[in-house]
Design a protein around this motif. Structure first.
Motif, PDB file in Angstrom:
ATOM      1  N   LEU A 245      -2.545   0.647  -1.991  1.00  0.00           N
ATOM      2  CA  LEU A 245      -2.217   1.234  -0.543  1.00  0.00           C
ATOM      3  C   LEU A 245      -3.154   0.064   0.352  1.00  0.00           C
ATOM      4  N   ARG A 246      -2.474   0.079   1.584  1.00  0.00           N
ATOM      5  CA  ARG A 246      -3.026  -0.852   2.411  1.00  0.00           C
ATOM      6  C   ARG A 246      -3.687   0.241   3.591  1.00  0.00           C
ATOM      7  N   SER A 247      -4.833   0.265   4.041  1.00  0.00           N
ATOM      8  CA  SER A 247      -5.728   0.879   4.659  1.00  0.00           C
ATOM      9  C   SER A 247      -5.421   0.620   5.951  1.00  0.00           C
ATOM     10  N   GLN A 248      -5.798   1.583   6.873  1.00  0.00           N
ATOM     11  CA  GLN A 248      -5.704   1.485   8.489  1.00  0.00           C
ATOM     12  C   GLN A 248      -6.239   0.110   8.861  1.00  0.00           C
ATOM     13  N   THR A 249      -7.450  -0.292   8.330  1.00  0.00           N
ATOM     14  CA  THR A 249      -7.915  -1.604   8.844  1.00  0.00           C
ATOM     15  C   THR A 249      -7.213  -2.747   8.441  1.00  0.00           C
ATOM     16  N   GLY A 250      -6.447  -2.703   7.330  1.00  0.00           N
ATOM     17  CA  GLY A 250      -5.517  -3.866   6.782  1.00  0.00           C
ATOM     18  C   GLY A 250      -5.629  -4.315   5.385  1.00  0.00           C
ATOM     19  N   SER A 251      -7.011  -3.400   4.947  1.00  0.00           N
ATOM     20  CA  SER A 251      -7.379  -4.191   3.733  1.00  0.00           C
ATOM     21  C   SER A 251      -6.570  -3.123   2.740  1.00  0.00           C
ATOM     22  N   PHE A 252      -6.299  -3.974   1.680  1.00  0.00           N
ATOM     23  CA  PHE A 252      -5.800  -3.204   0.495  1.00  0.00           C
ATOM     24  C   PHE A 252      -6.690  -2.354  -0.636  1.00  0.00           C
ATOM     25  N   THR A 253      -6.347  -1.014  -0.972  1.00  0.00           N
ATOM     26  CA  THR A 253      -7.310  -0.385  -1.922  1.00  0.00           C
ATOM     27  C   THR A 253      -6.257  -0.093  -3.002  1.00  0.00           C
ATOM     28  N   ALA A 254      -6.962   0.403  -4.034  1.00  0.00           N
ATOM     29  CA  ALA A 254      -6.388   0.817  -5.313  1.00  0.00           C
ATOM     30  C   ALA A 254      -6.698   2.095  -5.806  1.00  0.00           C
ATOM     31  N   LEU A 255      -5.682   2.824  -6.267  1.00  0.00           N
ATOM     32  CA  LEU A 255      -6.205   4.383  -6.945  1.00  0.00           C
ATOM     33  C   LEU A 255      -5.557   4.148  -8.274  1.00  0.00           C
ATOM     34  N   GLU A 256      -6.388   4.664  -8.986  1.00  0.00           N
ATOM     35  CA  GLU A 256      -6.010   5.004 -10.399  1.00  0.00           C
ATOM     36  C   GLU A 256      -5.499   6.518 -10.546  1.00  0.00           C
ATOM     37  N   LEU A 257      -4.041   6.556 -10.867  1.00  0.00           N
ATOM     38  CA  LEU A 257      -3.393   7.923 -10.873  1.00  0.00           C
ATOM     39  C   LEU A 257      -3.195   8.403 -12.102  1.00  0.00           C
ATOM     40  N   VAL A 258      -3.410   9.755 -12.299  1.00  0.00           N
ATOM     41  CA  VAL A 258      -2.754  10.412 -13.521  1.00  0.00           C
ATOM     42  C   VAL A 258      -1.830  11.368 -13.176  1.00  0.00           C
ATOM     43  N   LEU A 259      -0.830  11.272 -13.879  1.00  0.00           N
ATOM     44  CA  LEU A 259       0.510  12.264 -13.573  1.00  0.00           C
ATOM     45  C   LEU A 259       0.272  13.572 -14.222  1.00  0.00           C
ATOM     46  N   THR A 260       0.157  14.683 -13.336  1.00  0.00           N
ATOM     47  CA  THR A 260      -0.363  15.940 -13.989  1.00  0.00           C
ATOM     48  C   THR A 260       0.925  16.883 -13.855  1.00  0.00           C
ATOM     49  N   ARG A 261       2.022  16.386 -13.354  1.00  0.00           N
ATOM     50  CA  ARG A 261       3.213  17.297 -13.529  1.00  0.00           C
ATOM     51  C   ARG A 261       4.452  16.352 -13.087  1.00  0.00           C
ATOM     52  N   ARG A 262       5.349  16.704 -13.746  1.00  0.00           N
ATOM     53  CA  ARG A 262       6.947  16.144 -13.271  1.00  0.00           C
ATOM     54  C   ARG A 262       7.556  17.341 -12.575  1.00  0.00           C
TER      55      ARG A 262
END
Ligand SMILES: Nc1ncnc2c1ncn2[C@@H]1O[C@H](COP(=O)(O)OP(=O)(O)OP(=O)(O)O)[C@@H](O)[C@H]1O
Ligand SMILES: [Mg+2]
Lengths: 237, 391
Positions: free
Chosen positions: B163-180
């Motif tokens: 994701l790109r934050s408001q300040t313009g820097s990139f962040t990454a999130l580690e996601l786990v799928l909890t439901r389809r």
């Protein structure tokens, strides 16, 4: 009463355009028909009998001259007025009977009275009377397809007389009938003429019909060449 | 009298009458059925979108355009203070939408990331699995069945989201799928990654901000406050209406063609009847009917075809359509194939209005087609009719 003029044709021309030129089916024809007559137009095929009947019955209009029925000049009326005039005063009998195939005998005879807006009770009475005159009571509910030619023509006669018209115009009424049926019908028509005073004008080249006529008008090429009234009308045959 | 005669003529009709009536009735049945399908489709799309997407209406931040990913960079705002009670009462729910890049199974996917309150009740989709207790460092996510399927992800699978934050820097999130989850509205599913609202806000550094607000159905919509713009359910459904309208256009072509054929058959019957029945016409005139009345007689006869066809189509249609409307039609496909909000089973919608509208649009044409040939009678002299009828 015999001398009261009912129908008058004066200097009538009827022209059909045929192949680019005018063909005179009737030429400068004049004649008068009195109330109560039993007359016939006789003449060879193509002499103009049907054409004249159509003009007299306001089914068509002449190119020249006038047709007067009951003092009214038919040829001057609008198509709708002519229709009204036919409805009130004129009946036709056709060679081909021309019954409405989907209507019963009773309904066919009743139709002219419906057009005259008579009450159902009055209609029924008059239809029965007409059917009795023509010995058709047992056929009242039959359909035209279930009738013999003679019976069908009797229904057409009942339909013609039921409204007590001023005049009944009959175009070769017996042409499709055998001798016996023809005589039966002609006797009845004479009876209607004599007992009810109805005026008849036929067109025919049938000798049987000619024998019943009280007046014979001979047409040739659209003109009257003979007009013979019998002084002593035939009473019986 | 005319009516009786016309009716008799019609009832006495043979093969030709029956065929004309049959063609007409079938055309009406097909038309009613197609129209009911389109109406049913629109009704279903509308209901599904209201339930799963639109809720009782939405507030959008100025400049937000769901079809323009770039609009997302600017279109965020905080919820105005006067509306905070509505948030607390559960009448208004915030949704933050961001652009992102997902890496499921190492592949790169440009996605829309939607931060939602897991306890929202505005739409019928259940987001409570976003509250799953997970070890620190991983964030729960939900995907629609279509997206999960396309990306080959099962519940419990991990993937990375950038994701790109408001300040313009990139962040990454580690996601786990909890439901389809299953949604019949493709827009809620395809290329959408759902996160808890607070996690998304934190990741992009937009505390208290949202892109759109969903109003719970039945709640009274407060007057819009800048930069928020009120989008009523009607406005939001506009594209669905247009979609349905364009589908109807296709149907219109089909049943216009069918009607054309039916009217042609009727015209033919009429013209032939008038030609064949000259003697009858002449006789009626000799009896004293005016030309106009004879014309009306024949017009009436033609119109009766239309009325009978309407009657038959109702008679056959009512039980048939009632049955189909109750059981629904299994299309064998669903909206997934078409990218429109639809379910497997479509319920055709029959309304009195639609049926009457159909009839009302046909009967004037029937009248014209009946009248046109019949009008020739007014030009026929009785003597001609009789003479020509002899042949
Ligand atoms: N509509 C028409 N157009 C052209 N010619 C016509 C028309 N009607 C009649 N004729 C002609 O006018 C003449 C008279 O016809 P009409 O039918 O009056 O004869 P008719 O005496 O009744 O004959 P028939 O005894 O055969 O019935 C005929 O030569 C016919 O061909
Ligand atoms: Mg003749």
């Amino acid at each position: 009463m015999r001398q009261e003029p009912l129908l008058q044709a004066k200097e009538v021309d009827k022209i059909y355009p045929v192949g680019g030129h005018d063909f005179y089916a009737l030429k400068n024809l004049s004649f008068t028909l009195n109330r109560g007559e039993f007359a016939g137009l006789i003449g060879p095929s193509g002499s103009g009998k049907t054409t004249l009947l159509n003009l007299l019955g306001a089914l068509d209009t002449p190119n020249r001259g006038t047709i007067e029925l009951l003092g009214e000049k038919l040829s001057h009326l609008s198509a709708n007025k002519q229709a009204l005039f036919r409805r009130l005063h004129i009946s036709f009998i056709f060679q081909t009977y021309n019954l409405l195939p989907l209507y019963s005998v009773f309904e066919n005879v009743e139709l002219p009275l419906i057009l005259l807006k008579l009450e159902p009770k009055e209609r029924k009475k008059r239809v029965h009377e007409a059917l009795e005159w023509l010995s058709l009571m047992d056929k009242a509910q039959a359909k035209p397809s279930q009738l013999s030619g003679g019976q069908a023509q009797r229904v057409a006669i009942a339909r013609a007389m039921v409204k007590n018209p001023e005049i009944i115009l009959a175009d070769e009424p017996t042409a499709n009938l055998d001798s016996e049926a023809s005589h039966g019908i002609l006797k009845t028509l004479r009876q209607i003429n004599e007992e009810k005073g109805a005026t008849f004008l036929f067109s025919t080249h049938d000798d049987k019909v000619i024998g019943y006529l009280k007046r014979k008008i001979t047409l040739t090429d659209g003109q009257i060449v003979h007009d013979l009234s019998l002084p002593e009308p035939l009473k019986k045959r | 009298m005319l009516f009786k005669l016309a009716l008799r003529n019609l009832l006495a009709g043979k093969t030709r009458t029956i065929l004309t009536l049959l063609v007409f009735t079938l055309t009406l049945l097909v038309t009613l059925f197609l129209r009911s399908l389109y109406d049913g489709m629109e009704a279903q799309m509308t209901t599904l979108r209201l339930q799963e997407e639109i809720a009782g209406g939405q507030y959008w931040t100025q400049g937000f355009d769901p079809f323009d990913p770039f609009s997302l960079e600017e279109a965020q705002a905080t919820t105005p203070a006067p509306w905070h009670p509505l948030l607390q009462q559960g009448k208004l729910y915030e949704l933050l939408i961001q652009n992102g890049t997902a890496y499921p199974k190492g592949r790169l996917k440009n996605v829309q990331v939607r931060g939602v309150n897991p306890q929202q009740t505005a739409i019928t989709l259940n987001f409570t699995p976003l509250q799953a207790k997970l070890p620190p460092g991983v964030t729960p996510t939900m995907l629609g069945a279509r997206a999960a399927q396309a990306w080959g992800l099962k519940v419990g699978d991990h993937f990375t989201l950038r994701l790109r934050s408001q300040t313009g820097s990139f962040t990454a999130l580690e996601l786990v799928l909890t439901r389809r989850f299953h949604s019949s509205v493709p827009q809620m599913d395809l290329n959408q990654v759902w996160l808890p609202l607070k996690d998304l806000r934190q990741a992009v550094g937009r505390p208290g901000q949202a892109t759109l607000l969903m109003l719970k159905k039945g709640a009274v919509a407060p007057p819009a406050l800048a930069p928020w713009v009120w989008m009523s359910p009607d406005q939001l459904l506009e594209d669905t209406r247009q979609l349905a309208e364009s589908k109807r256009g296709g149907g219109l072509v089909l049943y216009s063609l069918l009607f054309f054929l039916s009217l042609l058959a009727l015209f033919d019957s009429q013209a032939l009847a008038i030609f064949r029945r000259k003697q009858e016409i002449g006789t009626l005139m000799a009896l004293g009917l005016t030309q106009q009345r004879v014309t009306w007689l024949f017009t009436l006869e033609g119109c009766l075809y239309g009325l009978f066809a309407c009657g038959f189509s109702l008679l056959i249609g009512l039980p048939l359509f009632a049955y189909v409307a109750a059981t629904g039609l299994d299309l064998g496909i669903s909206g997934e194939t078409y990218g429109i909000p639809l379910q497997q089973v479509l319920y055709p919608l029959f309304t009195v209005r639609m049926v009457l509208e159909t009839y009302a649009s046909v009967l004037p044409l029937v009248f014209l087609v009946s009248y046109w040939p019949a009008a020739q009678i007014s030009r026929l002299k009785p003597a001609e009719a009789l003479r020509e009828g002899m042949r």
